[in-house]
Structures are given as C-alpha cells and as structure tokens.
Motif scaffolding. Structure first.
Motif, mmCIF file in Angstrom:
data_model
loop_
_atom_site.group_PDB
_atom_site.id
_atom_site.type_symbol
_atom_site.label_atom_id
_atom_site.label_comp_id
_atom_site.label_asym_id
_atom_site.label_seq_id
_atom_site.Cartn_x
_atom_site.Cartn_y
_atom_site.Cartn_z
ATOM 1 N N ARG A 1 11.590 -5.110 -11.739
ATOM 2 C CA ARG A 1 11.465 -4.974 -9.940
ATOM 3 C C ARG A 1 10.995 -4.741 -9.361
ATOM 4 O O ARG A 1 10.611 -4.874 -8.413
ATOM 5 C CB ARG A 1 12.565 -5.678 -10.539
ATOM 6 N N PHE A 2 10.484 -3.082 -9.901
ATOM 7 C CA PHE A 2 10.041 -2.066 -8.497
ATOM 8 C C PHE A 2 9.174 -1.130 -9.092
ATOM 9 O O PHE A 2 9.101 -0.715 -10.137
ATOM 10 C CB PHE A 2 11.017 -2.038 -7.872
ATOM 11 N N SER B 1 -0.760 -2.910 -4.526
ATOM 12 C CA SER B 1 -1.032 -4.322 -4.037
ATOM 13 C C SER B 1 -1.630 -4.822 -4.342
ATOM 14 O O SER B 1 -1.929 -6.110 -4.585
ATOM 15 C CB SER B 1 -0.207 -3.659 -2.155
ATOM 16 N N ARG C 1 -1.747 -7.014 -6.605
ATOM 17 C CA ARG C 1 -0.779 -8.588 -6.179
ATOM 18 C C ARG C 1 0.475 -8.098 -7.381
ATOM 19 O O ARG C 1 0.768 -9.631 -8.888
ATOM 20 C CB ARG C 1 -0.993 -10.531 -6.389
ATOM 21 N N ASN D 1 3.931 -8.295 -9.520
ATOM 22 C CA ASN D 1 5.031 -9.734 -9.499
ATOM 23 C C ASN D 1 6.355 -9.151 -9.138
ATOM 24 O O ASN D 1 6.875 -9.592 -8.583
ATOM 25 C CB ASN D 1 5.502 -10.069 -10.929
ATOM 26 N N CYS D 2 6.224 -7.418 -9.100
ATOM 27 C CA CYS D 2 7.691 -7.263 -8.581
ATOM 28 C C CYS D 2 6.738 -6.178 -6.981
ATOM 29 O O CYS D 2 5.996 -6.166 -6.778
ATOM 30 C CB CYS D 2 7.900 -5.400 -9.569
ATOM 31 N N TRP D 3 8.319 -5.802 -6.724
ATOM 32 C CA TRP D 3 7.886 -4.753 -5.283
ATOM 33 C C TRP D 3 7.618 -3.518 -5.180
ATOM 34 O O TRP D 3 8.487 -3.123 -6.332
ATOM 35 C CB TRP D 3 9.162 -4.973 -4.684
ATOM 36 N N LEU E 1 8.470 -0.314 -3.821
ATOM 37 C CA LEU E 1 9.062 0.423 -2.499
ATOM 38 C C LEU E 1 8.105 1.395 -2.362
ATOM 39 O O LEU E 1 7.756 2.445 -3.324
ATOM 40 C CB LEU E 1 10.204 0.165 -2.979
ATOM 41 N N TYR F 1 0.293 -6.451 1.509
ATOM 42 C CA TYR F 1 1.487 -7.486 -0.058
ATOM 43 C C TYR F 1 2.389 -7.242 -1.276
ATOM 44 O O TYR F 1 1.943 -5.923 -1.615
ATOM 45 C CB TYR F 1 0.087 -8.275 -0.679
ATOM 46 N N GLY F 2 3.504 -7.135 -0.962
ATOM 47 C CA GLY F 2 4.537 -6.448 -1.669
ATOM 48 C C GLY F 2 4.867 -5.398 -1.481
ATOM 49 O O GLY F 2 5.935 -4.645 -2.356
ATOM 50 N N VAL F 3 4.500 -4.824 -0.341
ATOM 51 C CA VAL F 3 4.722 -3.409 -0.206
ATOM 52 C C VAL F 3 6.124 -3.576 1.036
ATOM 53 O O VAL F 3 5.722 -4.161 2.235
ATOM 54 C CB VAL F 3 3.553 -2.614 0.247
ATOM 55 N N HIS F 4 7.099 -2.576 0.648
ATOM 56 C CA HIS F 4 8.226 -2.230 1.591
ATOM 57 C C HIS F 4 9.000 -1.428 1.807
ATOM 58 O O HIS F 4 8.998 -0.417 1.106
ATOM 59 C CB HIS F 4 9.726 -3.258 0.302
#
Length: 479
Positions: A382-383, A398, A401, A403-405, A407, A423-426
C-alpha cells in the motif's frame, strides 16, 4: 481512388438542420459515413423522405453511407408542456402524473403509465439527462409528488431517468418492431436498439427480420447498468455497439463513465466489433461556431481509446452549424490519429526505461525508482516510503504512477508543500526521527495508524539535499 484524410468514422443524426439534399451533400463531402435516423422523433413519412434523399446524395457522390435507424425503446419522456421552457425552481414542489394532461408548473405529464408503481418515497428522478433532479416525497394514485433538488429549464418530451429502478417495459416493444418492419421495406442498413439489457434484446430484432426474409445488422446501445453487467453476452450477439453516454451517465455514477467507456471499447476491439462513441461530443457547436477545449479533448480521447466512430446528435440534427461541426470533428480525429502511436508509447513510462536499460542509456536513479515501483506492484503493497531532504525521490517514483501511495518525510515546509502537487505523493510529519533510522520511522507510522502490523512496505532513501539524487537503499520491510 481518393481516400479520406482520417480513418475514424463520423455518424451524423439527421434532422431539420440537415435533411435537405444540399446539406446532406456537404455532410458527406466533409466526412459523414453514417446517417442516423432517430425514430423517437418525426414521422414515418418524414423518415421515408430522409432515406430517399440520403440514398440519392450518396449515389450522386458515389459514396457508401450507412443508414442506421435508431429504435426508441422504452425511453421515458415527459409529455407536452403548455409553456416552455418551464423553469423548475430549487426546493420547489412539482407533481409528475401518469394522466394525459397538458403540462404546467404544477403538474407535468409523463409518458409512462407505470411511473407511480415504479417509484417510492426517497427515490430520485432525473430529467433532461440528469440536469434536473427530483426526490419523490409521496405517491398517490396516478400522481408522484416530488421536491426539486436541482432545478432548471425543461422542454416538452425531454427524457426521464429512474436509476436503480425496475422499468416495466421491454427494450424492444411491438412499436419498435413496427419501426423495424417499416425500415426493412425502405432498405435501411442497420438498427440501433436502445436500452439493451441482455443479448435477447438484440436477438429479438434479428429473429423478427429473419421472419420477414431479411438479415440485419444490429447496434447495441449501451446505456443501462444492466447492459454493462451483461456486456459480454450482448457483445457476442450484436454486430456493433454504441456507448450512449447520456443515459449511461444517469444510470451509473457520472464519474465512472470515462473508465467504463475505455473498458467497453477495449472489449469490443478484442472481438472486432465496431464501436460508436456518442453523446455531447461537440454539443456546444449546436449554437456556436467553435467547440470547447474540453469537447475537443473528449473526441480525441475517444479516438485514442480505440473507438471506430464518433457520433453527433443535436449538433447535426437541429444545430446551427451542422457542416462546420462535421468538418471540426474530422480535423480532431485526424490529429489524434497522427499522434496515436506516439502518445500510446509515451504513456508506458516503465517500458521506456526498460528499453533504456537494454540500450545502456539509463541513470542509476531511474533503475532504482523503477525497481521500487515494480516491487510495490508485485507485492501489492500500500505504501512506498521515502525519506528525502529534496523533492527528487518522491517525484521520480511518482512519474511511474504506482498503484500505492508514496509517503515522504524529511523535507522542509516548502518542499512538502511543493510535493503536494505530485501524483500519489503524501508528505507526512514525523516527530523525533533521525537520519537513517528506518525502525524509528516505521514505529511512528504504526503508532499513528498510517500502516498496519504485518504489512510490507517499500523503503527508498535519498540522503543528499538539493535536486541531485544519491539513493543509498531500496528495502522491502515487513512491519
């Protein structure tokens, strides 16, 4: 032999704006390949004259132009309004009735006698392709009392949708078969079947034609949730499909329509069934000489998705610029076709870097970040975690692309704010962690409930500040 400039075919709905021989000739010269006759409107005599004019123009120009008769099916419509447009105000009250009355601001007739039996308190009713939304408050006799959630102007005979509600009507009615009988006598090439739910709806038309001594081509219009669920069997029975996004966008969540469009086109491509993408492709050109940029992108994306044909409805049936609209959609199709292979190649970024590896033209950071993403996909994690003082590592991950986040922590406030764009970066803030202490980072993420125990994560570390990346480790960690 002179070939057209573009390979994508153009379907034009014929109506008051386009039924003269002069306009039909211009439409064909601009690229019309299919003339669609919507049997939900007009008279049989009017359609007969349209068919003969289309044939005469095609013969004059020595062109092949398919004529498709679009059967009405169980399209629910409101009746005639005394004054139009009728403006429904938000939070206003309105009654939909199965009675045969002239429509007014207080009572709107519906051409579906089973409406009171089909709905109950709390159900949503959509008018005019969902632009107007009503909520059922109560049902009494032949009347359905509603509250207007989203209002707007309403014209006579506009469509009514009941998403998630069983409609007590067959997709192919006796009236539809009467239209088929008429069209067979007039030599129509194909039939569009509206509101298909199962393959049986397609076969019913084909069997009827065989009883008349003819075989026919049938286009299945995919616009109901049931048709999407039964698409494989419908696709096998039909000769072509039409993705009718107007009613589809009310029957299923509107935001799901683009993904469904791509999936249906792909499945049809696999079986070699022609696909028509329809509804509001250049609808602004009904009144304007130029389309919106969003409409241009919509047409181009349909071509890039693999559609065989794009369809114009009111744009050519009642629009002010039918010929200019066909010319514009042809130009858009040609541009998309020219760039299709390049665009598809650019979209597969991992393949680009794998080829670069084989050619020895790749940087270390490309190999490392691609490896991290492919590991994440293979392990279904997931990460991906990154500890960076720059924006390099998360941005390079990123671009694939995943499928996971992704972090990321360790950056200053400005860096983290910038990373909010990717995209997708938190970006996350972790108190008390120090450089290189992977275990401490994992512990805090567990404590904060970001990740769970016994969960695998990918760790990518970038130790150097600035834009240059020095990746010291890519690890698969089991928490």
């Amino acid at each position: 032999m002179e070939l057209p400039a573009h390979k994508t075919k153009i379907v034009c709905t014929i109506g008051p704006a386009s039924r003269s021989e002069a306009v039909l000739e211009q439409l064909m010269l601009m690229g019309m390949n299919v003339a669609r006759l919507n049997f939900a409107h007009g008279t049989l005599e009017g359609h007969r004259q349209d068919i003969r004019r289309i044939r005469a123009v095609a013969e004059k120009l020595q062109r092949h132009c398919m004529i498709m008769s679009d059967l009405p099916g169980p399209k629910i419509r409101i009746g005639r309004l005394l004054e139009e447009p009728l403006l429904l105000e938000r939070e206003g009250k309105v009654v939909l009735t199965a009675k045969d009355v002239a429509g007014s601001a207080d009572r709107i007739p519906v051409e579906y006698k089973q409406l009171p039996a089909s709905v109950q308190q709390g159900d949503l009713i959509y008018l005019n392709d969902g632009f107007i939304q009503l909520e059922v408050e109560r049902v009494s006799g032949e009347d359905v009392f509603c509250r207007t959630i989203i209002g707007g102007p309403l014209l006579s005979h506009k469509g009514l949708n009941l998403p998630g509600v069983k409609i007590f009507a067959d997709a192919v009615s006796a009236a539809d078969l009467a239209f088929v009988d008429f069209a067979l006598q007039e030599g129509v090439d194909a039939f569009g079947v509206s509101f298909v739910e199962t393959a049986e709806d397609i076969l019913k038309v084909k069997r009827f034609a065989l009883e008349k001594g003819q075989s026919v081509y049938v286009v299945a219009k995919i616009e109901r949730a049931e048709a999407i669920d039964n698409f494989a069997e419908i696709l096998s029975a039909a000769d072509a499909i039409m993705i009718a996004r107007g009613d589809m966008g009310v029957q299923i969540p509107l935001q799901d329509v683009p993904a469904v469009q791509k999936k249906l086109i792909h499945q049809a491509n696999l079986l070699g069934r022609p696909v028509i993408t329809a509804t509001q492709m250049l609808v602004s050109m009904t009144e304007n000489i130029r389309p919106t940029r969003a409409e241009v992108s919509d047409v181009a994306n349909a071509v890039l998705d693999g559609t065989d044909a794009v369809m114009l409805s009111e744009e050519t049936a009642i629009g002010r610029y039918p010929v200019e609209t066909v010319a514009m959609i042809g130009k858009i199709a040609l541009s998309a076709e020219r760039e299709k292979q390049a665009i598809q190649a650019l979209a597969d970024l991992p393949a680009h870097f794998r080829n670069a590896v084989n050619e020895g033209k790749v940087d270390v950071e490309d190999v490392v970040t691609l490896n991290a993403v492919e590991s994440a996909d293979a392990l279904n994690v997931r990460f991906i975690l990154t500890r960076t003082q720059s924006r390099a590592a998360p941005c390079l991950i990123s671009r694939f692309r995943p499928n996971c986040w992704i972090l990321t922590h360790g950056g200053d406030k400005q860096t983290n704010n910038f990373l909010a764009l990717s995209y997708g970066v938190h970006p996350v803030s972790l108190d008390g962690t120090t450089d290189g202490l992977v275990d401490q980072t994992i512990r805090q993420l567990l404590t904060d409930g970001v990740i769970e125990k016994d969960q695998s994560v990918i760790w990518v570390e970038d130790e150097l500040p600035g834009d240059s990346l020095e990746t010291v480790s890519v690890k698969i960690i089991k928490t």
